[in-house]
Design a protein around this motif. Structure first.
Motif, PDB file in Angstrom:
ATOM      1  N   THR A 222       0.834  -1.208   0.000  1.00 38.96           N
ATOM      2  CA  THR A 222       0.000   0.000   0.000  1.00 38.96           C
ATOM      3  C   THR A 222       0.867   1.256   0.000  1.00 38.96           C
ATOM      4  O   THR A 222       0.613   2.196  -0.763  1.00 38.96           O
ATOM      5  CB  THR A 222      -0.925   0.026   1.243  1.00 38.96           C
ATOM      6  OG1 THR A 222      -1.670  -1.183   1.257  1.00 38.96           O
ATOM      7  CG2 THR A 222      -1.884   1.203   1.197  1.00 38.96           C
ATOM      8  N   GLN A 223       1.906   1.285   0.846  1.00 42.52           N
ATOM      9  CA  GLN A 223       2.753   2.482   0.933  1.00 42.52           C
ATOM     10  C   GLN A 223       3.466   2.758  -0.396  1.00 42.52           C
ATOM     11  O   GLN A 223       3.510   3.902  -0.857  1.00 42.52           O
ATOM     12  CB  GLN A 223       3.786   2.337   2.056  1.00 42.52           C
ATOM     13  CG  GLN A 223       3.219   2.479   3.450  1.00 42.52           C
ATOM     14  CD  GLN A 223       2.674   3.877   3.754  1.00 42.52           C
ATOM     15  OE1 GLN A 223       2.827   4.803   2.972  1.00 42.52           O
ATOM     16  NE2 GLN A 223       2.017   4.002   4.885  1.00 42.52           N
ATOM     17  N   PHE A 224       4.024   1.715  -0.997  1.00 42.90           N
ATOM     18  CA  PHE A 224       4.754   1.910  -2.257  1.00 42.90           C
ATOM     19  C   PHE A 224       3.800   2.316  -3.383  1.00 42.90           C
ATOM     20  O   PHE A 224       4.133   3.140  -4.226  1.00 42.90           O
ATOM     21  CB  PHE A 224       5.549   0.649  -2.627  1.00 42.90           C
ATOM     22  CG  PHE A 224       6.853   0.561  -1.880  1.00 42.90           C
ATOM     23  CD1 PHE A 224       7.997   1.153  -2.381  1.00 42.90           C
ATOM     24  CD2 PHE A 224       6.929  -0.082  -0.655  1.00 42.90           C
ATOM     25  CE1 PHE A 224       9.199   1.111  -1.685  1.00 42.90           C
ATOM     26  CE2 PHE A 224       8.121  -0.140   0.058  1.00 42.90           C
ATOM     27  CZ  PHE A 224       9.263   0.458  -0.457  1.00 42.90           C
TER      28      PHE A 224
ATOM     29  N   ASP B 176       4.662  -0.998 -17.098  1.00 45.14           N
ATOM     30  CA  ASP B 176       5.444   0.249 -17.035  1.00 45.14           C
ATOM     31  C   ASP B 176       5.096   1.064 -15.796  1.00 45.14           C
ATOM     32  O   ASP B 176       5.656   2.136 -15.578  1.00 45.14           O
ATOM     33  CB  ASP B 176       5.162   1.114 -18.272  1.00 45.14           C
ATOM     34  CG  ASP B 176       5.681   0.469 -19.537  1.00 45.14           C
ATOM     35  OD1 ASP B 176       6.605  -0.360 -19.437  1.00 45.14           O
ATOM     36  OD2 ASP B 176       5.146   0.773 -20.621  1.00 45.14           O
ATOM     37  N   MET B 177       4.114   0.564 -15.019  1.00 48.69           N
ATOM     38  CA  MET B 177       3.628   1.362 -13.889  1.00 48.69           C
ATOM     39  C   MET B 177       3.762   0.643 -12.545  1.00 48.69           C
ATOM     40  O   MET B 177       3.093   1.000 -11.585  1.00 48.69           O
ATOM     41  CB  MET B 177       2.155   1.716 -14.122  1.00 48.69           C
ATOM     42  CG  MET B 177       1.940   2.602 -15.324  1.00 48.69           C
ATOM     43  SD  MET B 177       0.237   3.113 -15.499  1.00 48.69           S
ATOM     44  CE  MET B 177      -0.544   1.612 -16.045  1.00 48.69           C
ATOM     45  N   ILE B 178       4.622  -0.373 -12.494  1.00 49.41           N
ATOM     46  CA  ILE B 178       4.797  -1.088 -11.225  1.00 49.41           C
ATOM     47  C   ILE B 178       5.621  -0.197 -10.286  1.00 49.41           C
ATOM     48  O   ILE B 178       6.737   0.206 -10.645  1.00 49.41           O
ATOM     49  CB  ILE B 178       5.510  -2.444 -11.443  1.00 49.41           C
ATOM     50  CG1 ILE B 178       4.728  -3.293 -12.439  1.00 49.41           C
ATOM     51  CG2 ILE B 178       5.681  -3.180 -10.105  1.00 49.41           C
ATOM     52  CD1 ILE B 178       5.460  -4.529 -12.924  1.00 49.41           C
ATOM     53  N   PRO B 179       5.056   0.144  -9.116  1.00 47.48           N
ATOM     54  CA  PRO B 179       5.796   1.034  -8.209  1.00 47.48           C
ATOM     55  C   PRO B 179       7.197   0.503  -7.917  1.00 47.48           C
ATOM     56  O   PRO B 179       7.373  -0.706  -7.752  1.00 47.48           O
ATOM     57  CB  PRO B 179       4.936   1.027  -6.931  1.00 47.48           C
ATOM     58  CG  PRO B 179       3.571   0.659  -7.400  1.00 47.48           C
ATOM     59  CD  PRO B 179       3.770  -0.266  -8.558  1.00 47.48           C
ATOM     60  N   LEU B 180       8.147   1.374  -7.861  1.00 47.80           N
ATOM     61  CA  LEU B 180       9.550   1.120  -7.538  1.00 47.80           C
ATOM     62  C   LEU B 180      10.303   0.360  -8.628  1.00 47.80           C
ATOM     63  O   LEU B 180      11.453   0.661  -8.898  1.00 47.80           O
ATOM     64  CB  LEU B 180       9.670   0.354  -6.200  1.00 47.80           C
ATOM     65  CG  LEU B 180      11.075   0.200  -5.627  1.00 47.80           C
ATOM     66  CD1 LEU B 180      11.631   1.544  -5.195  1.00 47.80           C
ATOM     67  CD2 LEU B 180      11.076  -0.740  -4.420  1.00 47.80           C
ATOM     68  N   LEU B 181       9.663  -0.631  -9.284  1.00 49.42           N
ATOM     69  CA  LEU B 181      10.393  -1.519 -10.203  1.00 49.42           C
ATOM     70  C   LEU B 181      10.423  -1.033 -11.651  1.00 49.42           C
ATOM     71  O   LEU B 181      11.433  -1.186 -12.345  1.00 49.42           O
ATOM     72  CB  LEU B 181       9.776  -2.923 -10.165  1.00 49.42           C
ATOM     73  CG  LEU B 181       9.725  -3.581  -8.779  1.00 49.42           C
ATOM     74  CD1 LEU B 181       9.039  -4.931  -8.862  1.00 49.42           C
ATOM     75  CD2 LEU B 181      11.136  -3.736  -8.222  1.00 49.42           C
ATOM     76  N   SER B 182       9.303  -0.456 -12.122  1.00 49.10           N
ATOM     77  CA  SER B 182       9.222  -0.136 -13.555  1.00 49.10           C
ATOM     78  C   SER B 182      10.249   0.903 -13.994  1.00 49.10           C
ATOM     79  O   SER B 182      10.846   0.774 -15.063  1.00 49.10           O
ATOM     80  CB  SER B 182       7.815   0.365 -13.896  1.00 49.10           C
ATOM     81  OG  SER B 182       6.919  -0.704 -13.873  1.00 49.10           O
TER      82      SER B 182
END
Ligand SMILES: [Zn+2]
Length: 222
Positions: A9-11, A48-54
């Motif tokens: 949730t935070q990310f 392309d929208m994965i938090p932190l990873l994309s």
């Protein structure tokens, strides 16, 4: 399980707030169906929208036009450090808790375009002035110190050594924090800014609001 959900949730929240701030400061509609590259309009795929990873997987560039959409320091701070720091603050359904996300929004705007919608902070100050006990517990010497510091901002703004948009955040901090915490806040924001100056040399102006947000959370943790 609860902890994993909280982490996700935070990310996700941090990523969402950054996306909204990017749209707001670029004059785009806040709520649209799909995220897209501001440079070429190419719609972003879910991966392309994965938090932190994309962002690092895309090498911080648009898949279609190769325009840089964020920098490594920005990615580290907004998508990494901020959600991690938020995990150390106990979750609560309170305006003071969600204020962090609003400050994240402003910090992101400042980082992207060196300006932010900080006028909205003036709308929040009456609420926190009446419902926060930071000022009520202050000794007169600390109230004087706060007034002195805030007054000191005017010549700095006049000399353009400080952005006008940073001032409302300082006023809010003076309301939210007691005297000792406010002093910590000022020292942390000043020293963190000085430490990170070398990372910002490519920018014309130094965005200050990310440092204020960082210092805000550090002050609460202290
Ligand atoms: Zn593009």
């Amino acid at each position: 399980m609860k902890e994993i959900l909280l982490i996700i949730t935070q990310f996700t929240l941090a990523s969402l707030v950054c996306c909204l701030a990017d749209r707001a400061i670029s004059g785009q509609a806040l709520w649209t169906n799909r995220s897209y590259c501001f440079n070429c309009g190419h719609p972003l795929a879910w991966y392309d929208m994965i938090p932190l990873l994309s962002a690092p997987m895309l090498k911080f560039r648009c898949r279609n036009c190769s325009q840089t959409f964020t920098s490594v320091p920005e990615w580290l701070f907004f998508e990494g450090l901020f959600p991690l720091m938020m995990l150390t603050i106990p979750f609560q359904w309170s305006p003071a808790y969600f204020l962090h996300f609003f400050l994240l929004f402003l910090a992101r705007e400042d980082s992207q375009k060196e300006r932010a919608h900080t006028d909205i902070v003036w709308l929040l100050t009456p609420y926190f002035l009446f419902f926060n006990e930071g000022l009520a517990h202050d000794e007169p010497v600390f109230i004087l110190l706060k007034v002195f510091f805030l007054t000191l901002n005017f010549p700095l703004m006049y000399l353009q050594k400080m952005g006008v948009g940073d001032f409302p955040v300082f006023v809010l901090a003076a309301i939210m924090f007691d005297g000792v915490a406010f002093t910590n806040f000022i020292f942390t924001s000043t020293f963190s800014t000085l430490i990170f100056v070398p990372l910002m040399i490519k920018k014309r102006k130094m965005p200050f609001l990310p440092f204020l947000l960082f210092s805000w959370i550090i002050t609460e943790l202290i």
